[in-house]
Scaffold this motif. Structure first.
Motif, PDB file in Angstrom:
ATOM      1  N   ARG A 203       4.880  12.852  61.654  1.00 34.48           N
ATOM      2  CA  ARG A 203       4.137  13.113  60.418  1.00 34.48           C
ATOM      3  C   ARG A 203       3.433  11.841  59.932  1.00 34.48           C
ATOM      4  O   ARG A 203       2.299  11.900  59.445  1.00 34.48           O
ATOM      5  CB  ARG A 203       5.100  13.635  59.349  1.00 34.48           C
ATOM      6  N   PHE A 204       4.094  10.710  60.069  1.00 36.51           N
ATOM      7  CA  PHE A 204       3.486   9.434  59.671  1.00 36.51           C
ATOM      8  C   PHE A 204       2.198   9.200  60.453  1.00 36.51           C
ATOM      9  O   PHE A 204       1.184   8.789  59.898  1.00 36.51           O
ATOM     10  CB  PHE A 204       4.473   8.290  59.908  1.00 36.51           C
ATOM     11  N   ILE A 205       2.235   9.459  61.765  1.00 38.30           N
ATOM     12  CA  ILE A 205       1.043   9.291  62.602  1.00 38.30           C
ATOM     13  C   ILE A 205      -0.048  10.267  62.196  1.00 38.30           C
ATOM     14  O   ILE A 205      -1.221   9.905  62.050  1.00 38.30           O
ATOM     15  CB  ILE A 205       1.412   9.474  64.088  1.00 38.30           C
ATOM     16  N   ALA A 206       0.331  11.546  61.989  1.00 37.97           N
ATOM     17  CA  ALA A 206      -0.652  12.571  61.649  1.00 37.97           C
ATOM     18  C   ALA A 206      -1.360  12.269  60.338  1.00 37.97           C
ATOM     19  O   ALA A 206      -2.534  12.624  60.156  1.00 37.97           O
ATOM     20  CB  ALA A 206       0.026  13.938  61.587  1.00 37.97           C
TER      21      ALA A 206
ATOM     22  N   GLN B 192       2.996   9.734  53.952  1.00 40.23           N
ATOM     23  CA  GLN B 192       3.547   8.630  54.734  1.00 40.23           C
ATOM     24  C   GLN B 192       4.692   7.945  53.995  1.00 40.23           C
ATOM     25  O   GLN B 192       5.706   7.603  54.603  1.00 40.23           O
ATOM     26  CB  GLN B 192       2.438   7.629  55.058  1.00 40.23           C
ATOM     27  N   TRP B 193       4.543   7.750  52.688  1.00 41.61           N
ATOM     28  CA  TRP B 193       5.627   7.123  51.931  1.00 41.61           C
ATOM     29  C   TRP B 193       6.877   7.990  51.944  1.00 41.61           C
ATOM     30  O   TRP B 193       7.999   7.471  51.985  1.00 41.61           O
ATOM     31  CB  TRP B 193       5.183   6.844  50.499  1.00 41.61           C
TER      32      TRP B 193
ATOM     33  N   CYS C  15       7.753   9.812  54.381  1.00 45.20           N
ATOM     34  CA  CYS C  15       8.296   9.764  55.739  1.00 45.20           C
ATOM     35  C   CYS C  15       9.078   8.481  56.005  1.00 45.20           C
ATOM     36  O   CYS C  15       9.926   8.464  56.907  1.00 45.20           O
ATOM     37  CB  CYS C  15       7.172   9.884  56.769  1.00 45.20           C
ATOM     38  N   VAL C  16       8.790   7.428  55.262  1.00 44.50           N
ATOM     39  CA  VAL C  16       9.468   6.151  55.509  1.00 44.50           C
ATOM     40  C   VAL C  16      10.986   6.281  55.416  1.00 44.50           C
ATOM     41  O   VAL C  16      11.711   5.847  56.331  1.00 44.50           O
ATOM     42  CB  VAL C  16       8.936   5.060  54.555  1.00 44.50           C
ATOM     43  N   PRO C  17      11.542   6.882  54.334  1.00 41.65           N
ATOM     44  CA  PRO C  17      13.001   7.027  54.300  1.00 41.65           C
ATOM     45  C   PRO C  17      13.534   7.946  55.389  1.00 41.65           C
ATOM     46  O   PRO C  17      14.680   7.772  55.835  1.00 41.65           O
ATOM     47  CB  PRO C  17      13.275   7.601  52.903  1.00 41.65           C
ATOM     48  N   MET C  18      12.729   8.901  55.859  1.00 37.83           N
ATOM     49  CA  MET C  18      13.168   9.762  56.961  1.00 37.83           C
ATOM     50  C   MET C  18      13.316   8.952  58.239  1.00 37.83           C
ATOM     51  O   MET C  18      14.304   9.110  58.978  1.00 37.83           O
ATOM     52  CB  MET C  18      12.178  10.912  57.172  1.00 37.83           C
ATOM     53  N   ILE C  19      12.333   8.097  58.517  1.00 41.60           N
ATOM     54  CA  ILE C  19      12.376   7.294  59.743  1.00 41.60           C
ATOM     55  C   ILE C  19      13.551   6.315  59.710  1.00 41.60           C
ATOM     56  O   ILE C  19      14.343   6.228  60.660  1.00 41.60           O
ATOM     57  CB  ILE C  19      11.048   6.546  59.923  1.00 41.60           C
ATOM     58  N   LEU C  20      13.660   5.580  58.605  1.00 36.28           N
ATOM     59  CA  LEU C  20      14.752   4.607  58.483  1.00 36.28           C
ATOM     60  C   LEU C  20      16.107   5.297  58.453  1.00 36.28           C
ATOM     61  O   LEU C  20      17.061   4.860  59.109  1.00 36.28           O
ATOM     62  CB  LEU C  20      14.554   3.766  57.221  1.00 36.28           C
ATOM     63  N   GLY C  21      16.192   6.388  57.673  1.00 29.45           N
ATOM     64  CA  GLY C  21      17.462   7.106  57.582  1.00 29.45           C
ATOM     65  C   GLY C  21      17.870   7.736  58.896  1.00 29.45           C
ATOM     66  O   GLY C  21      19.047   7.707  59.273  1.00 29.45           O
ATOM     67  N   GLY C  22      16.896   8.308  59.632  1.00 30.05           N
ATOM     68  CA  GLY C  22      17.209   8.906  60.924  1.00 30.05           C
ATOM     69  C   GLY C  22      17.712   7.882  61.926  1.00 30.05           C
ATOM     70  O   GLY C  22      18.682   8.136  62.660  1.00 30.05           O
ATOM     71  N   ALA C  23      17.063   6.724  61.973  1.00 30.80           N
ATOM     72  CA  ALA C  23      17.492   5.669  62.900  1.00 30.80           C
ATOM     73  C   ALA C  23      18.890   5.172  62.546  1.00 30.80           C
ATOM     74  O   ALA C  23      19.737   4.970  63.433  1.00 30.80           O
ATOM     75  CB  ALA C  23      16.491   4.514  62.873  1.00 30.80           C
TER      76      ALA C  23
END
Length: 266
Positions: free
Chosen positions: A221-224, A245-246, A248-256
């Motif tokens: 989603r961040f890329i799109a 995008q903002w 999505c940031v917690p999703m990316i960090l939280g998922g990792a």
């Protein structure tokens, strides 16, 4: 340069009853969830759980609660994330869902709350429930993006005129734009589904399948969002990033972090 086909949003009209394509894509999403979730019953570790066993009744109950979570969470999330001042001044319009306005991130939170209730009522671990659900979600997201394309909404940013698939959308001016709905259909929908489905076919530490979904969706989603036109009333925010995008940031960090954390446990 391509022209958007301008498909009639009403798929079928029977007297005063109008069946919209967007509504049909929601039905498609729910049907795909039933199909895939029933297949998940045969995957590890769910096929081996006996106390209590996973059954088709669980799938039906999860779908019912998930629908409630998607609709309520998606609408409330849109009001809070994208137009808080407007809906604070006009609170009754929160219920005017026919005017449009749904947020994926709000829908995700709504589904998570619904699954918390389900897990507690069935005395199942919450992350076990989320691992069961996660691989069945991307095809529903793909169906939703298909509905966006049919409606000619949520179009992309202005594209280079030489882009072969640049598309002119009604109401978006005469310049070609990225068909960002198609990009999201392919990335957040089909590609995420394929990657997550095959990853989830093997047994992993509890919570890691959900973590891969969060991370994968956040990245795609961040890329799109680089190709999607920002909301007119918000524009680009800090660091030149959109609201999507903002979020999505917690999703990316939280998922990792979740994938690493759950992988450490026995």
């Amino acid at each position: 340069m391509l022209q958007h086909p301008q498909i009639d949003p009403v798929a079928l009209q029977i007297g005063p009853l109008a069946i919209h394509w967007y509504g049909l894509t929601y039905l498609l999403a729910f049907g795909l969830f039933l199909l895939l979730a029933n297949a998940r019953l045969r995957h590890p570790p769910f096929a081996n759980i006996t106390q209590p066993p996973w059954t088709r009744r669980d799938v039906e109950d999860i779908l019912f609660l998930g629908v409630l979570g998607v609709v309520a969470g998606g609408r409330i999330g849109y009001c809070l994330f994208y137009k808080p001042a407007y809906y604070l001044a006009n609170p009754l319009e929160i219920f005017a869902v026919w005017q449009g306005g749904m947020s994926f991130h709000g829908g995700l939170l709504g589904v998570m709350l619904a699954m918390v209730w389900y897990a507690r009522s069935r005395q199942r671990p919450f992350m076990q429930v989320m691992d069961f659900v996660a691989p069945c979600v991307p095809t529903g997201l793909a169906a939703g993006r298909l509905g966006n394309f049919i409606n000619g909404e949520l179009w992309g940013r202005v594209a280079d005129p030489s882009l072969p698939w640049g598309m002119v959308f009604r109401g978006a001016g005469d310049l070609p734009r990225h068909p960002s709905q198609v990009y999201q259909f392919l990335m957040e929908g089909l590609l995420l589904f394929v990657l997550l489905w095959f990853y989830a076919r093997k047994e992993h530490a509890r919570g890691q399948v959900s973590a891969v979904f969060l991370f994968g969706y956040g990245v795609f989603r961040f890329i799109a969002e680089f190709f999607r036109e920002p909301d007119a009333h918000l524009g680009l925010l800090s660091l030149g990033m959109s609201m999507g995008q903002w979020l999505c940031v917690p999703m990316i960090l939280g998922g990792a972090f979740m994938w690493w954390w759950f992988g450490k446990k026995p």
